[in-house]
Design an enzyme around this catalytic site. Structure first.
Site, PDB file in Angstrom:
ATOM      1  N   THR A 194       9.143  -1.132   5.859  1.00 49.43           N
ATOM      2  CA  THR A 194       9.732  -0.287   6.901  1.00 49.43           C
ATOM      3  C   THR A 194      11.236  -0.184   6.685  1.00 49.43           C
ATOM      4  O   THR A 194      11.822   0.903   6.730  1.00 49.43           O
ATOM      5  CB  THR A 194       9.477  -0.927   8.293  1.00 49.43           C
ATOM      6  OG1 THR A 194       8.071  -1.086   8.461  1.00 49.43           O
ATOM      7  CG2 THR A 194      10.049  -0.087   9.406  1.00 49.43           C
ATOM      8  N   LYS A 240       0.808  -1.223   0.000  1.00 49.92           N
ATOM      9  CA  LYS A 240       0.000   0.000   0.000  1.00 49.92           C
ATOM     10  C   LYS A 240       0.839   1.270   0.000  1.00 49.92           C
ATOM     11  O   LYS A 240       0.349   2.342  -0.330  1.00 49.92           O
ATOM     12  CB  LYS A 240      -0.953  -0.004   1.184  1.00 49.92           C
ATOM     13  CG  LYS A 240      -0.289  -0.044   2.543  1.00 49.92           C
ATOM     14  CD  LYS A 240      -1.351  -0.038   3.627  1.00 49.92           C
ATOM     15  CE  LYS A 240      -0.725  -0.065   5.001  1.00 49.92           C
ATOM     16  NZ  LYS A 240      -1.685   0.118   6.078  1.00 49.92           N
ATOM     17  N   ARG A 241       2.114   1.139   0.397  1.00 51.42           N
ATOM     18  CA  ARG A 241       3.014   2.293   0.370  1.00 51.42           C
ATOM     19  C   ARG A 241       3.344   2.609  -1.107  1.00 51.42           C
ATOM     20  O   ARG A 241       3.260   1.730  -1.955  1.00 51.42           O
ATOM     21  CB  ARG A 241       4.299   1.899   1.107  1.00 51.42           C
ATOM     22  CG  ARG A 241       5.192   3.012   1.541  1.00 51.42           C
ATOM     23  CD  ARG A 241       6.481   2.429   2.112  1.00 51.42           C
ATOM     24  NE  ARG A 241       6.282   1.710   3.354  1.00 51.42           N
ATOM     25  CZ  ARG A 241       6.243   2.276   4.550  1.00 51.42           C
ATOM     26  NH1 ARG A 241       6.420   3.568   4.667  1.00 51.42           N
ATOM     27  NH2 ARG A 241       6.049   1.556   5.624  1.00 51.42           N
ATOM     28  N   VAL A 300       8.242   7.918  32.145  1.00 51.09           N
ATOM     29  CA  VAL A 300       7.651   9.144  31.602  1.00 51.09           C
ATOM     30  C   VAL A 300       6.142   9.062  31.803  1.00 51.09           C
ATOM     31  O   VAL A 300       5.505   8.067  31.452  1.00 51.09           O
ATOM     32  CB  VAL A 300       7.996   9.301  30.105  1.00 51.09           C
ATOM     33  CG1 VAL A 300       7.222  10.460  29.491  1.00 51.09           C
ATOM     34  CG2 VAL A 300       9.499   9.496  29.930  1.00 51.09           C
ATOM     35  N   GLY A 325      -4.112  -4.551   1.054  1.00 51.20           N
ATOM     36  CA  GLY A 325      -4.684  -5.884   0.870  1.00 51.20           C
ATOM     37  C   GLY A 325      -5.527  -6.276   2.065  1.00 51.20           C
ATOM     38  O   GLY A 325      -5.166  -5.981   3.208  1.00 51.20           O
ATOM     39  N   HIS A 370      46.807 -10.188   9.269  1.00 47.28           N
ATOM     40  CA  HIS A 370      47.354  -9.128  10.117  1.00 47.28           C
ATOM     41  C   HIS A 370      47.689  -7.906   9.259  1.00 47.28           C
ATOM     42  O   HIS A 370      48.253  -8.063   8.178  1.00 47.28           O
ATOM     43  CB  HIS A 370      48.633  -9.608  10.806  1.00 47.28           C
ATOM     44  CG  HIS A 370      49.284  -8.536  11.616  1.00 47.28           C
ATOM     45  ND1 HIS A 370      48.787  -8.135  12.829  1.00 47.28           N
ATOM     46  CD2 HIS A 370      50.367  -7.751  11.362  1.00 47.28           C
ATOM     47  CE1 HIS A 370      49.549  -7.158  13.304  1.00 47.28           C
ATOM     48  NE2 HIS A 370      50.508  -6.904  12.431  1.00 47.28           N
ATOM     49  N   GLY A 401      13.244   5.525  25.810  1.00 47.07           N
ATOM     50  CA  GLY A 401      13.544   4.142  25.413  1.00 47.07           C
ATOM     51  C   GLY A 401      14.995   3.992  25.002  1.00 47.07           C
ATOM     52  O   GLY A 401      15.445   4.631  24.057  1.00 47.07           O
ATOM     53  N   ALA A 402      15.734   3.134  25.734  1.00 51.29           N
ATOM     54  CA  ALA A 402      17.165   2.939  25.456  1.00 51.29           C
ATOM     55  C   ALA A 402      17.405   1.666  24.663  1.00 51.29           C
ATOM     56  O   ALA A 402      18.315   0.894  24.955  1.00 51.29           O
ATOM     57  CB  ALA A 402      17.938   2.905  26.775  1.00 51.29           C
ATOM     58  N   GLY A 403      16.569   1.448  23.646  1.00 52.82           N
ATOM     59  CA  GLY A 403      16.769   0.302  22.759  1.00 52.82           C
ATOM     60  C   GLY A 403      17.603   0.692  21.556  1.00 52.82           C
ATOM     61  O   GLY A 403      18.150   1.808  21.478  1.00 52.82           O
TER      62      GLY A 403
HETATM   63  C1  LIG Z   1      14.293   3.222  12.459  1.00 58.73           C
HETATM   64  C2  LIG Z   1      14.432   1.735  12.274  1.00 58.73           C
HETATM   65  C3  LIG Z   1      15.686   1.197  12.041  1.00 58.73           C
HETATM   66  C4  LIG Z   1      15.825  -0.167  11.856  1.00 58.73           C
HETATM   67  N1  LIG Z   1      17.076  -0.655  11.624  1.00 58.73           N
HETATM   68  C5  LIG Z   1      17.237  -1.977  11.440  1.00 58.73           C
HETATM   69  C6  LIG Z   1      18.513  -2.508  11.144  1.00 58.73           C
HETATM   70  O1  LIG Z   1      19.503  -1.781  11.042  1.00 58.73           O
HETATM   71  N2  LIG Z   1      18.635  -3.841  10.951  1.00 58.73           N
HETATM   72  C7  LIG Z   1      17.552  -4.678  11.047  1.00 58.73           C
HETATM   73  O2  LIG Z   1      17.714  -5.889  10.875  1.00 58.73           O
HETATM   74  N3  LIG Z   1      16.322  -4.204  11.317  1.00 58.73           N
HETATM   75  C8  LIG Z   1      16.137  -2.874  11.503  1.00 58.73           C
HETATM   76  N4  LIG Z   1      14.887  -2.389  11.734  1.00 58.73           N
HETATM   77  C9  LIG Z   1      13.760  -3.349  11.801  1.00 58.73           C
HETATM   78  C10 LIG Z   1      13.332  -3.743  10.387  1.00 58.73           C
HETATM   79  O3  LIG Z   1      12.965  -2.593   9.674  1.00 58.73           O
HETATM   80  C11 LIG Z   1      12.160  -4.718  10.456  1.00 58.73           C
HETATM   81  O4  LIG Z   1      12.530  -5.825  11.252  1.00 58.73           O
HETATM   82  C12 LIG Z   1      11.805  -5.222   9.068  1.00 58.73           C
HETATM   83  O5  LIG Z   1      11.454  -4.150   8.226  1.00 58.73           O
HETATM   84  C13 LIG Z   1      10.622  -6.204   9.143  1.00 58.73           C
HETATM   85  O6  LIG Z   1      10.317  -6.631   7.860  1.00 58.73           O
HETATM   86  P1  LIG Z   1       8.860  -7.130   7.467  1.00 58.73           P
HETATM   87  O7  LIG Z   1       8.971  -7.586   6.060  1.00 58.73           O
HETATM   88  O8  LIG Z   1       8.354  -8.081   8.470  1.00 58.73           O
HETATM   89  O9  LIG Z   1       7.907  -5.863   7.565  1.00 58.73           O
HETATM   90  P2  LIG Z   1       8.024  -4.322   7.116  1.00 58.73           P
HETATM   91  O10 LIG Z   1       9.375  -3.978   6.646  1.00 58.73           O
HETATM   92  O11 LIG Z   1       7.435  -3.535   8.223  1.00 58.73           O
HETATM   93  O12 LIG Z   1       7.085  -4.246   5.828  1.00 58.73           O
HETATM   94  C14 LIG Z   1       5.712  -4.434   5.911  1.00 58.73           C
HETATM   95  C15 LIG Z   1       5.080  -3.771   4.711  1.00 58.73           C
HETATM   96  O13 LIG Z   1       3.722  -4.193   4.645  1.00 58.73           O
HETATM   97  C16 LIG Z   1       2.939  -3.124   4.181  1.00 58.73           C
HETATM   98  N5  LIG Z   1       1.551  -3.392   4.581  1.00 58.73           N
HETATM   99  C17 LIG Z   1       1.066  -3.522   5.836  1.00 58.73           C
HETATM  100  N6  LIG Z   1      -0.250  -3.850   5.794  1.00 58.73           N
HETATM  101  C18 LIG Z   1      -0.577  -3.914   4.482  1.00 58.73           C
HETATM  102  C19 LIG Z   1      -1.762  -4.221   3.800  1.00 58.73           C
HETATM  103  N7  LIG Z   1      -2.892  -4.563   4.443  1.00 58.73           N
HETATM  104  N8  LIG Z   1      -1.756  -4.180   2.448  1.00 58.73           N
HETATM  105  C20 LIG Z   1      -0.626  -3.864   1.769  1.00 58.73           C
HETATM  106  N9  LIG Z   1       0.534  -3.583   2.367  1.00 58.73           N
HETATM  107  C21 LIG Z   1       0.563  -3.622   3.706  1.00 58.73           C
HETATM  108  C22 LIG Z   1       3.547  -1.910   4.873  1.00 58.73           C
HETATM  109  O14 LIG Z   1       3.207  -0.734   4.153  1.00 58.73           O
HETATM  110  C23 LIG Z   1       5.026  -2.244   4.787  1.00 58.73           C
HETATM  111  O15 LIG Z   1       5.592  -1.687   3.630  1.00 58.73           O
HETATM  112  C24 LIG Z   1      14.690  -1.016  11.903  1.00 58.73           C
HETATM  113  C25 LIG Z   1      13.416  -0.475  12.115  1.00 58.73           C
HETATM  114  C26 LIG Z   1      13.288   0.881  12.294  1.00 58.73           C
HETATM  115  C27 LIG Z   1      11.915   1.448  12.513  1.00 58.73           C
END
Ligand SMILES: Cc1cc2nc3c(=O)[nH]c(=O)nc-3n(C[C@H](O)[C@H](O)[C@H](O)COP(=O)(O)OP(=O)(O)OC[C@H]3O[C@@H](n4cnc5c(N)ncnc54)[C@H](O)[C@@H]3O)c2cc1C
Length: 463
Positions: free
Chosen positions: A42, A35-36, A234, A116, A442, A177-179
């Site tokens: 992400t 949908k993006r 907080v 979807g 080395h 959050g210190a994650g």
């Molecule tokens: C700031 C940040 C930094 C990060 N850095 C790292 C990193 O360095 N290394 C790492 O391993 N992980 C990192 N992550 C985590 C990583 O982004 C996620 O673990 C990963 O993107 C998960 O992948 P995914 O395919 O499960 O889902 P996502 O990448 O979240 O993708 C899901 C997609 O589904 C789409 N979607 C949702 N619902 C629908 C629908 N109904 N119809 C159509 N499309 C839909 C969304 O628009 C999205 O594009 C980071 C996350 C953030 C927020």
């Protein structure tokens, strides 16, 4: 009549797009719903890739401003062009998202544009058209967890998405959050000049990481200028023209206090995203955290519907999602897809980096497994000295009886790359002695890994 697919993947993040590619490679007719406006989820759009682009740029800026003189390089009049830095980040993101689009075309994967919704097993509605498929894969990922009393506007009170888009460096950035995400984005803005305060509910940073590593990392970040308020809760935020007042109190009780911030980043975790997906209507079971429940083969309780990535249990990491995508596609093709959850590296891309794989000391103690530790500091590594990057150490955990590698934790330069050696060794069931006997070039940082492996037997050479 719409096309009949073998697989429709919902979501094009690293789980979804990789699953789609692998399924297409294995001869299936595949569609991916997104949908993006751009592919990649992400990770490519608002996660891994833009954050790493800003980490890289801010590191170059900080090094130029503070460290080049140590190398005898004098640069006058360093200025920050944040607009250009943000544009560069956009270019990096676009190159990656377009790369996925290219891969879809190459592998003859149909991109169904829009949201979807599963209307039944084998039927997915996208923008009013119902598409039929043998298999549905839910890969809809995650979004930020909100904090009650702290309303996000993505300008002054931001999630990671807004923190990647700031158009000026905040005077004071307060991170809740210190994650991993909070510490990475804190590093970006801290290097560019913000004062950074991290407020954390727990009494430690990086929950889940080896405690010794987390403590050492906190000291290093404090030296870099981070302030930490641990064991602090907080309770609310109010905005005015000039900034945000955050109210907080000690977790164990005590006097409340107020902290002023120019920008507040809420980074208390991420949660599975399944909005408007139709799960309840179709009867797909979720757990108490909203995650889709799957069996060891990624199958949900509804036949023909599977799920992978952040939307199911396990570490929320792009490479975990990708590996699940590959494994599921292979299982659907009748092959033996598999993910080894015991060997999934986790990296914090700060400077220095923090990288972990396998068990922590705390985990081994809890499981009653006897272990030996080998440690080696980067202060004793020639290459790290040459780089001027001696903060941190390598820590290897090996079974006390068999010497089999159980885990490794590295804090130091390029730790994220160094950990791959241990992950590889662990996948082959190697012992610490196996790693110690490998010839490491080395002078490289990887010699610190070899030395830590030697240290498991108390026979490191260079310390
Ligand atoms: C700031 C940040 C930094 C990060 N850095 C790292 C990193 O360095 N290394 C790492 O391993 N992980 C990192 N992550 C985590 C990583 O982004 C996620 O673990 C990963 O993107 C998960 O992948 P995914 O395919 O499960 O889902 P996502 O990448 O979240 O993708 C899901 C997609 O589904 C789409 N979607 C949702 N619902 C629908 C629908 N109904 N119809 C159509 N499309 C839909 C969304 O628009 C999205 O594009 C980071 C996350 C953030 C927020």
């Amino acid at each position: 009549m719409s096309e009949q697919f073998d697989v429709i993947v919902i979501g094009s993040g690293p789980g979804g797009y990789v699953c789609a590619i692998r399924a297409a490679q294995l001869g299936m007719k595949v569609a991916c719903v997104e949908k993006r406006a751009t592919l990649g989820g992400t990770c490519l759009n608002i996660g891994c890739i833009p954050s790493k682009a800003l980490l890289q740029s801010s590191e170059v800026f900080h090094e130029t401003a503070h460290s080049l003189k140590d190398h005898g390089i004098l640069v006058d009049g360093i200025k920050l062009d944040l607009d250009r830095m943000q544009d560069r980040k956009g270019e990096v993101v676009a190159a990656n998202t377009k790369g996925v689009e290219f891969l879809f075309t190459k592998n003859k994967i149909t991109w169904l544009k829009g949201a979807g919704r599963i209307v039944a097993a084998g039927k997915v509605d996208v923008a009013g058209t119902v598409h039929e498929t043998k298999t549905i894969v839910i890969a809809t990922g995650s979004d930020s967890v909100p904090l009650p009393g702290v309303t996000v506007d993505e300008k002054r009170i931001v999630t990671s998405t807004g923190a990647l888009e700031l158009d000026e460096v905040p005077g004071h950035l307060v991170i809740i959050g210190a994650g991993v995400i909070g510490l990475e984005l804190g590093s970006v803005w801290g290097r560019l000049g913000a004062k950074v305060t991290v407020v954390e509910f727990l009494d430690r940073i990086l929950p889940g990481t080896d405690t010794e590593i987390a403590k050492s990392f906190q000291r290093i970040l404090a030296k870099q200028g981070f302030s930490f308020k641990l064991s602090t809760k907080v309770t609310g935020a109010t905005q005015d023209d000039k900034g945000v007042s955050l109210t907080m109190e000690p977790v164990k009780g005590g006097a409340a206090e107020t902290l002023r911030a120019d920008v507040v980043l809420v980074a208390i975790g991420r949660r599975a995203y399944t909005e408007e997906l139709g799960l309840a209507e179709v009867g797909v079971a979720t757990d108490n955290r909203g995650r889709v429940i799957t069996d060891a083969h990624f199958a949900t309780n509804v036949p023909g519907i599977y799920a992978i990535g952040d939307v199911i249990a396990g570490p929320m990491l792009a490479h975990k999602a990708e590996d699940e995508g590959v494994a599921l596609a292979e299982l659907l093709a009748g092959q033996a897809g598999h993910v080894n959850y015991g060997v999934i590296p986790g990296i914090v891309y700060t400077w220095p980096e923090v990288a972990s794989v396998g068990e922590t000391e705390e985990g081994l103690k809890a499981a009653g497994i006897a272990y030996n530790i080998g440690k080696f500091p980067f202060t004793a590594n020639g290459r790290a000295r040459a780089m001027g990057a001696t903060d941190g150490f390598v820590k290897i955990l090996a079974d006390k009886t068999t010497d089999r590698l159980l885990g490794a934790h590295i804090i130091g330069p390029d730790a994220g790359t160094l950990i791959a050696e241990i992950a590889t060794a662990m996948e082959f069931g190697a012992s610490a002695e196996d790693v110690a006997r490998i010839c490491h070039a080395h002078p490289t940082l990887s010699e610190a890994v070899k030395e830590a492996a030697l240290a498991v037997e108390g026979r490191a050479l260079h310390i």
